[in-house]
Design a protein around this motif. Structure first.
Motif, short mmCIF file in Angstrom:
data_model
loop_
_atom_site.label_atom_id
_atom_site.label_comp_id
_atom_site.label_asym_id
_atom_site.label_seq_id
_atom_site.Cartn_x
_atom_site.Cartn_y
_atom_site.Cartn_z
N GLY A 38 -12.77 -18.94 3.27
CA GLY A 38 -13.08 -19.15 1.85
C GLY A 38 -13.80 -17.94 1.50
O GLY A 38 -14.08 -16.85 2.26
N VAL A 39 -14.35 -17.73 0.01
CA VAL A 39 -14.93 -16.73 -0.47
C VAL A 39 -16.17 -16.40 0.00
O VAL A 39 -16.64 -14.95 0.28
CB VAL A 39 -14.69 -16.74 -1.95
CG1 VAL A 39 -15.51 -17.74 -2.69
CG2 VAL A 39 -14.98 -15.32 -2.80
N ASP A 40 -17.24 -17.36 0.15
CA ASP A 40 -18.44 -17.23 0.66
C ASP A 40 -18.41 -16.32 2.10
O ASP A 40 -19.30 -15.47 2.19
CB ASP A 40 -19.36 -18.36 0.62
CG ASP A 40 -19.16 -19.15 -0.76
OD1 ASP A 40 -19.56 -18.52 -1.65
OD2 ASP A 40 -18.83 -20.13 -0.73
N SER A 41 -17.69 -16.98 2.86
CA SER A 41 -17.87 -16.26 4.32
C SER A 41 -17.19 -14.98 4.49
O SER A 41 -17.47 -14.15 4.89
CB SER A 41 -17.28 -17.38 5.49
OG SER A 41 -15.79 -17.67 5.10
N ALA A 42 -16.24 -15.00 3.41
CA ALA A 42 -15.58 -13.49 3.48
C ALA A 42 -16.64 -12.38 2.85
O ALA A 42 -16.57 -11.40 3.63
CB ALA A 42 -14.21 -13.54 2.50
N VAL A 43 -17.40 -12.95 1.80
CA VAL A 43 -18.20 -11.98 1.25
C VAL A 43 -19.31 -11.54 2.33
O VAL A 43 -19.77 -10.64 2.67
CB VAL A 43 -18.79 -12.47 -0.10
CG1 VAL A 43 -20.09 -11.74 -0.56
CG2 VAL A 43 -17.93 -12.33 -1.09
N THR A 44 -19.77 -12.68 3.01
CA THR A 44 -20.81 -12.57 3.94
C THR A 44 -20.36 -11.45 4.98
O THR A 44 -21.14 -10.81 5.53
CB THR A 44 -21.35 -13.76 4.65
OG1 THR A 44 -21.87 -14.78 3.52
CG2 THR A 44 -22.20 -13.68 5.66
N ALA A 45 -19.12 -11.79 5.72
CA ALA A 45 -18.48 -11.02 6.63
C ALA A 45 -18.52 -9.57 6.13
O ALA A 45 -18.66 -8.38 7.04
CB ALA A 45 -17.31 -11.66 7.27
#
Lengths: 273, 285
Positions: A38-45
């Motif tokens: 998902g987009v949230d964990s992608a941005v966090t990573a």
């Protein structure tokens, strides 16, 4: 221009410093992030990779047997693009070890168990890796209470918690994350066919627009209605925000002594660091 | 007054006074090596900012060894540093000490404690009750700690007292990241506008020294600046990262600004006093 639009370069600078400073002061220079596709964990990573260096970030893929193959493919695309370390740990046996013998059929309960199984793995790996668990909850989700307490909401540091979903998408584009991650319909992928917006009953765009006026600009119900928000929607969201306050706070302690932790024993987490 | 000043935009550690003192001594040594006359640190530079219950633990009474060390170092460079002061009355103040010629020349206690938004100063500190100038060998200065600058009355009092420069130590977190016509943090833009406006209106140098670093996600924005008496930026530091910058507060710039636009000459403080007395009297009735 949307009034929620952020200055992405500035936000990236702030969050990279936040991640370095808040982890570094405790001697941590590595991060563990659950990467779902998902987009949230992608941005966090992606932010962690910039803050700590790709070699110091462990992106953990944690599928359950019913997780969609598309989510897994996206998670893999994210870790590969960022060049971070990765591990795939299927949580099916772990979760089913409890779910099956106890015949847990309720979708919400099953989803919560999966989210908490993932939390157990991330925290264990953080000990193995001498790293902090970096959270992925955004402001929209925190306000709606759309998360599992002690599950996906559990983390040491949360870089995204003051950004609305709209702003996460903007940041994802700025960080050049894979298009499939940004363009797909948001889903917690806890059961087949689930979408966030289907489950919530409204869109993130609707929630974000309301929250910006209600929370950030402190508009009351009459003002919000005058601005064109439906009264019923305003009330429903406001009730949901209040109902989920418990998820945002540490457990309530009965105050008995002359000084109670977190009430009048007031220290920042940065205490002495 | 022609004063060469060094702004030390540091990242203090929360509640770790000895680590912070070391940071100060290093910057003071740098200032001496550069041959500047004055080095200025941010608000609560010796203690860190969001102290809460650490306020009492971090409090320094008059004559404390840490203050003595700064006195000792001030023989050839004047020093401005922020600390929690345990007053003789036992109260705790958010204070800024000005050290010169081997002694603590003046202490300003923050008057306008900020207790809204992310701040809770008034829970932890007693307010100061005066605005007195620092008569330094390098000029006449008015100290405004952070929120003190948001009250134009405070800067006005120093204007009437004929200060050469307003020294503004701060611990200001950066907030506001949405897109607007002007880029940058909204909070920083506000600070910059106020510095420029006060410099223009009061024809003084403004020396704004902010800190950097993060305390539980409150990310101090840095961006320390010197604004000249015409409202122009004379020196500035980057946002978010530690650093130092030096510049000269020139008496000539102040003189020229005040000749071109003689606001101080034409100011009518007695009228202000009379009208304030009248207005406050009416409000009481």
């Amino acid at each position: 221009m949307n009034r929620l639009d952020i200055q992405c370069e500035l936000v990236e600078q702030l969050l990279v410093r936040f991640l370095r400073s808040e982890a570094g002061k405790f001697g941590f220079l590595r991060a563990v992030v659950g990467v779902s596709g998902g987009v949230d964990s992608a941005v966090t990573a992606a932010l962690c990779a910039r803050a700590y260096g790709p070699d110091n970030v462990l992106g953990v893929r944690l599928p359950y047997k019913t997780s969609s193959p598309a989510s897994e493919a996206d998670a893999l695309a994210v870790v590969q693009q960022l060049g971070i370390r990765t591990r795939r740990i299927e949580i099916s046996a772990m979760a089913d070890g409890y779910l099956a013998p106890n015949e847990v059929a309720d979708r919400i309960r099953r989803g919560n168990v999966m989210a908490r199984a993932r939390m157990i793995v991330l925290y264990d790996l953080s000990a193995e890796w001498r790293a902090l668990v970096i959270g992925t909850s955004n402001k929209t989700e925190i306000l709606l209470g759309y998360s599992t307490q002690f599950g996906d909401a559990a983390c040491a540091l949360n870089p995204l918690g003051d950004l609305y979903k709209h702003q996460i998408f903007q940041l994802a584009r700025h960080l050049g994350l894979p298009a499939s991650v940004i363009e797909k319909t948001p889903t917690a992928d806890l059961f087949e066919g689930q979408t966030d917006e289907g489950e919530l009953g409204f869109t993130y765009a609707q929630a974000d627009a309301l929250f910006e006026r209600m929370i950030d600009q402190r508009c009351g119900e009459e003002q919000l209605v005058a601005e064109g928000f439906e009264r019923e929607f305003v009330r429903r969201i406001a009730a949901r925000v209040a109902l989920n306050q418990y998820k945002r706070l540490p457990p309530v302690i009965a105050k008995l002594s002359e000084r109670t932790v977190n009430h009048d024993f007031r220290y920042l987490r940065s205490w002495g660091h | 007054m022609n004063c060469r000043v060094l702004l030390a935009q540091i990242e203090p550690t929360l509640g770790n006074l000895s680590a912070n003192l070391e940071m100060h001594l290093a910057a003071i040594a740098d200032a001496r090596a550069r041959g500047v006359q004055m080095v200025l640190f941010p608000e609560l530079s010796l203690s860190g900012y969001f102290l809460r219950d650490q306020v009492a633990e971090a409090a320094l009474p008059a004559g404390h060894a840490i203050l003595s060390q700064l006195c000792e170092r001030s023989r050839d460079v004047s020093i401005g540093a922020g600390f929690v002061e345990r007053g003789e009355d036992g109260r705790l103040y958010n204070s800024y000490g000005f050290f010169e010629d081997g002694r603590l020349l003046e202490v300003h206690r923050k008057v306008h404690l900020v207790t809204y938004g992310m701040f809770d100063d008034a829970r932890d500190f007693a307010p100061g009750d005066r605005f007195r100038c620092v008569q330094s060998r390098h000029g006449r200065f008015g100290v405004l700690i952070c929120e003190d600058m948001w009250h134009v009355s405070a800067a006005y009092l120093h204007f009437i007292s004929n200060v050469d420069a307003l020294l503004v130590p701060s611990a200001s977190p950066g907030r506001g990241v949405t897109q607007t016509e002007e880029p940058g943090l909204h909070s920083v833009r506000t600070w910059n506008r106020m510095q420029e406006a006060l410099a223009l209106l009061f024809q003084s140098w403004i020396v704004y020294v902010n800190r950097v670093g993060s305390e539980d996600g409150m990310i101090f924005s840095g961006g320390s600046r010197v604004v000249d008496p015409f409202g122009r930026v004379a020196a500035e530091l980057a946002l978010l990262d530690p650093g130092v910058v030096e510049t000269t507060l020139s008496a000539d710039a102040t003189r020229r600004a005040r000749v071109m636009t003689p606001l101080r000459r034409d100011e009518k403080p007695w009228l202000v006093q009379r009208e304030l007395t009248r207005i406050l009297g009416q409000l009481e009735e």
